[in-house]
Write a protein that holds these residues in place. Structure first.
Motif, PDB file in Angstrom:
ATOM      1  N   HIS A  38       0.553 -15.763  -2.465  1.00  0.00           N
ATOM      2  CA  HIS A  38       1.905 -15.998  -2.981  1.00  0.00           C
ATOM      3  C   HIS A  38       2.619 -16.908  -1.992  1.00  0.00           C
ATOM      4  O   HIS A  38       2.772 -16.565  -0.821  1.00  0.00           O
ATOM      5  CB  HIS A  38       2.658 -14.679  -3.142  1.00  0.00           C
ATOM      6  CG  HIS A  38       4.055 -14.864  -3.634  1.00  0.00           C
ATOM      7  ND1 HIS A  38       4.348 -15.338  -4.892  1.00  0.00           N
ATOM      8  CD2 HIS A  38       5.247 -14.660  -3.028  1.00  0.00           C
ATOM      9  CE1 HIS A  38       5.648 -15.412  -5.051  1.00  0.00           C
ATOM     10  NE2 HIS A  38       6.223 -14.999  -3.933  1.00  0.00           N
ATOM     11  N   ARG A  39       3.040 -18.067  -2.459  1.00  0.00           N
ATOM     12  CA  ARG A  39       3.689 -19.049  -1.591  1.00  0.00           C
ATOM     13  C   ARG A  39       5.202 -19.099  -1.772  1.00  0.00           C
ATOM     14  O   ARG A  39       5.875 -19.894  -1.127  1.00  0.00           O
ATOM     15  CB  ARG A  39       3.075 -20.421  -1.827  1.00  0.00           C
ATOM     16  CG  ARG A  39       1.609 -20.444  -1.455  1.00  0.00           C
ATOM     17  CD  ARG A  39       0.993 -21.818  -1.602  1.00  0.00           C
ATOM     18  NE  ARG A  39      -0.416 -21.778  -1.299  1.00  0.00           N
ATOM     19  CZ  ARG A  39      -0.942 -21.835  -0.077  1.00  0.00           C
ATOM     20  NH1 ARG A  39      -0.146 -21.917   0.962  1.00  0.00           N
ATOM     21  NH2 ARG A  39      -2.248 -21.801   0.093  1.00  0.00           N
ATOM     22  N   GLY A  40       5.727 -18.252  -2.649  1.00  0.00           N
ATOM     23  CA  GLY A  40       7.165 -18.225  -2.878  1.00  0.00           C
ATOM     24  C   GLY A  40       7.852 -17.210  -1.991  1.00  0.00           C
ATOM     25  O   GLY A  40       7.318 -16.745  -0.983  1.00  0.00           O
ATOM     26  N   ARG A  41       9.049 -16.833  -2.404  1.00  0.00           N
ATOM     27  CA  ARG A  41       9.853 -15.883  -1.631  1.00  0.00           C
ATOM     28  C   ARG A  41       9.263 -14.478  -1.723  1.00  0.00           C
ATOM     29  O   ARG A  41       8.791 -14.056  -2.772  1.00  0.00           O
ATOM     30  CB  ARG A  41      11.288 -15.867  -2.163  1.00  0.00           C
ATOM     31  CG  ARG A  41      12.145 -14.880  -1.396  1.00  0.00           C
ATOM     32  CD  ARG A  41      13.553 -14.828  -1.859  1.00  0.00           C
ATOM     33  NE  ARG A  41      14.148 -13.614  -1.310  1.00  0.00           N
ATOM     34  CZ  ARG A  41      15.277 -13.113  -1.725  1.00  0.00           C
ATOM     35  NH1 ARG A  41      15.957 -13.693  -2.680  1.00  0.00           N
ATOM     36  NH2 ARG A  41      15.747 -12.008  -1.193  1.00  0.00           N
ATOM     37  N   PHE A  42       9.330 -13.768  -0.612  1.00  0.00           N
ATOM     38  CA  PHE A  42       8.954 -12.354  -0.573  1.00  0.00           C
ATOM     39  C   PHE A  42       9.853 -11.650   0.426  1.00  0.00           C
ATOM     40  O   PHE A  42      10.410 -12.271   1.329  1.00  0.00           O
ATOM     41  CB  PHE A  42       7.469 -12.173  -0.216  1.00  0.00           C
ATOM     42  CG  PHE A  42       7.080 -12.708   1.129  1.00  0.00           C
ATOM     43  CD1 PHE A  42       7.142 -11.902   2.256  1.00  0.00           C
ATOM     44  CD2 PHE A  42       6.642 -14.007   1.271  1.00  0.00           C
ATOM     45  CE1 PHE A  42       6.776 -12.396   3.505  1.00  0.00           C
ATOM     46  CE2 PHE A  42       6.268 -14.515   2.507  1.00  0.00           C
ATOM     47  CZ  PHE A  42       6.337 -13.702   3.629  1.00  0.00           C
ATOM     48  N   ASP A  43      10.014 -10.348   0.226  1.00  0.00           N
ATOM     49  CA  ASP A  43      10.849  -9.539   1.109  1.00  0.00           C
ATOM     50  C   ASP A  43       9.999  -8.432   1.719  1.00  0.00           C
ATOM     51  O   ASP A  43       9.211  -7.790   1.016  1.00  0.00           O
ATOM     52  CB  ASP A  43      12.012  -8.917   0.340  1.00  0.00           C
ATOM     53  CG  ASP A  43      12.983  -9.963  -0.191  1.00  0.00           C
ATOM     54  OD1 ASP A  43      13.231 -10.954   0.515  1.00  0.00           O
ATOM     55  OD2 ASP A  43      13.482  -9.789  -1.318  1.00  0.00           O
ATOM     56  N   LEU A  44      10.172  -8.194   2.997  1.00  0.00           N
ATOM     57  CA  LEU A  44       9.474  -7.142   3.721  1.00  0.00           C
ATOM     58  C   LEU A  44      10.180  -5.813   3.480  1.00  0.00           C
ATOM     59  O   LEU A  44      11.411  -5.745   3.541  1.00  0.00           O
ATOM     60  CB  LEU A  44       9.468  -7.471   5.217  1.00  0.00           C
ATOM     61  CG  LEU A  44       8.825  -6.448   6.134  1.00  0.00           C
ATOM     62  CD1 LEU A  44       7.309  -6.489   5.978  1.00  0.00           C
ATOM     63  CD2 LEU A  44       9.211  -6.736   7.570  1.00  0.00           C
ATOM     64  N   LEU A  45       9.414  -4.760   3.186  1.00  0.00           N
ATOM     65  CA  LEU A  45       9.984  -3.426   3.023  1.00  0.00           C
ATOM     66  C   LEU A  45       9.699  -2.627   4.281  1.00  0.00           C
ATOM     67  O   LEU A  45       8.535  -2.387   4.616  1.00  0.00           O
ATOM     68  CB  LEU A  45       9.364  -2.705   1.822  1.00  0.00           C
ATOM     69  CG  LEU A  45       9.786  -1.251   1.656  1.00  0.00           C
ATOM     70  CD1 LEU A  45      11.254  -1.154   1.260  1.00  0.00           C
ATOM     71  CD2 LEU A  45       8.924  -0.555   0.627  1.00  0.00           C
ATOM     72  N   PRO A  46      10.735  -2.244   5.002  1.00  0.00           N
ATOM     73  CA  PRO A  46      10.482  -1.419   6.188  1.00  0.00           C
ATOM     74  C   PRO A  46      10.027  -0.028   5.756  1.00  0.00           C
ATOM     75  O   PRO A  46      10.640   0.594   4.896  1.00  0.00           O
ATOM     76  CB  PRO A  46      11.831  -1.362   6.907  1.00  0.00           C
ATOM     77  CG  PRO A  46      12.843  -1.828   5.921  1.00  0.00           C
ATOM     78  CD  PRO A  46      12.135  -2.560   4.825  1.00  0.00           C
ATOM     79  N   PHE A  47       8.916   0.424   6.299  1.00  0.00           N
ATOM     80  CA  PHE A  47       8.410   1.770   6.007  1.00  0.00           C
ATOM     81  C   PHE A  47       8.904   2.696   7.104  1.00  0.00           C
ATOM     82  O   PHE A  47       8.624   2.497   8.283  1.00  0.00           O
ATOM     83  CB  PHE A  47       6.876   1.768   5.960  1.00  0.00           C
ATOM     84  CG  PHE A  47       6.311   3.112   5.624  1.00  0.00           C
ATOM     85  CD1 PHE A  47       6.224   3.520   4.306  1.00  0.00           C
ATOM     86  CD2 PHE A  47       5.879   3.971   6.613  1.00  0.00           C
ATOM     87  CE1 PHE A  47       5.713   4.759   3.971  1.00  0.00           C
ATOM     88  CE2 PHE A  47       5.366   5.216   6.300  1.00  0.00           C
ATOM     89  CZ  PHE A  47       5.283   5.606   4.979  1.00  0.00           C
ATOM     90  N   ASP A  48       9.666   3.712   6.712  1.00  0.00           N
ATOM     91  CA  ASP A  48      10.242   4.659   7.660  1.00  0.00           C
ATOM     92  C   ASP A  48       9.530   6.007   7.503  1.00  0.00           C
ATOM     93  O   ASP A  48       9.819   6.744   6.566  1.00  0.00           O
ATOM     94  CB  ASP A  48      11.738   4.815   7.395  1.00  0.00           C
ATOM     95  CG  ASP A  48      12.395   5.829   8.314  1.00  0.00           C
ATOM     96  OD1 ASP A  48      11.760   6.290   9.286  1.00  0.00           O
ATOM     97  OD2 ASP A  48      13.562   6.181   8.049  1.00  0.00           O
ATOM     98  N   PRO A  49       8.597   6.355   8.392  1.00  0.00           N
ATOM     99  CA  PRO A  49       7.860   7.612   8.251  1.00  0.00           C
ATOM    100  C   PRO A  49       8.743   8.851   8.345  1.00  0.00           C
ATOM    101  O   PRO A  49       8.331   9.936   7.940  1.00  0.00           O
ATOM    102  CB  PRO A  49       6.832   7.571   9.386  1.00  0.00           C
ATOM    103  CG  PRO A  49       7.211   6.467  10.277  1.00  0.00           C
ATOM    104  CD  PRO A  49       8.166   5.571   9.532  1.00  0.00           C
TER     105      PRO A  49
END
Length: 103
Positions: A38-49
Motif C-alpha cells: 500500500h503506497r497511500g496514506r495509512f495510520d499507525l494504531l498504538p497497541f496498549d497492552p
C-alpha cells in the motif's frame, strides 16, 4: 524486526493493515486472501497492552464481554476489525469481519 498494526486508506474504504518499517513500502494490506503493498496514506494504531488484548475467536463470532477494535470498513459499509493470524509460526496482523466468514 517489529511489525505494527494500522489502517490503510483506500479509494472508498479503510482496511486494517500491518506496518513493517524494514519493508519498502512499509504498509501491507490484506485483500482477497493475499497481501498487497500500500503506497497511500495509512495510520499507525498504538497497541496498549494495559487496555487491549488479543482474544481467540472464529467463525465471525465475537466472544461475550469483548469489544473488537474497528480498523476500517469496506466500500459497501461492512465493518472491518483488527485481527492476528499465525502464518508459518509467525504472528501476522490482518483483518476480520462478519461478512468475511467462509463456511
Amino acid at each position: 524486526s517489529p511489525v505494527y498494526i494500522g489502517s490503510a486508506l483506500m479509494d472508498r474504504s479503510v482496511h486494517p493493515c500491518k506496518i513493517c518499517p524494514r519493508l519498502s513500502p512499509p504498509c501491507r494490506a490484506p485483500y482477497g486472501g493475499a497481501e498487497f503493498e500500500h503506497r497511500g496514506r495509512f495510520d499507525l494504531l498504538p497497541f496498549d497492552p494495559a487496555t487491549m488484548e488479543w482474544v481467540h475467536t472464529g467463525q465471525g463470532r465475537i466472544p461475550q464481554g469483548r469489544r473488537p477494535v474497528e480498523g476500517g470498513y469496506e466500500e459497501h459499509g461492512g465493518k472491518l476489525y483488527h485481527a492476528l493470524a499465525t502464518v508459518q509460526n509467525v504472528r501476522v496482523p490482518g483483518k476480520a469481519g462478519e461478512h468475511l466468514v467462509r463456511v
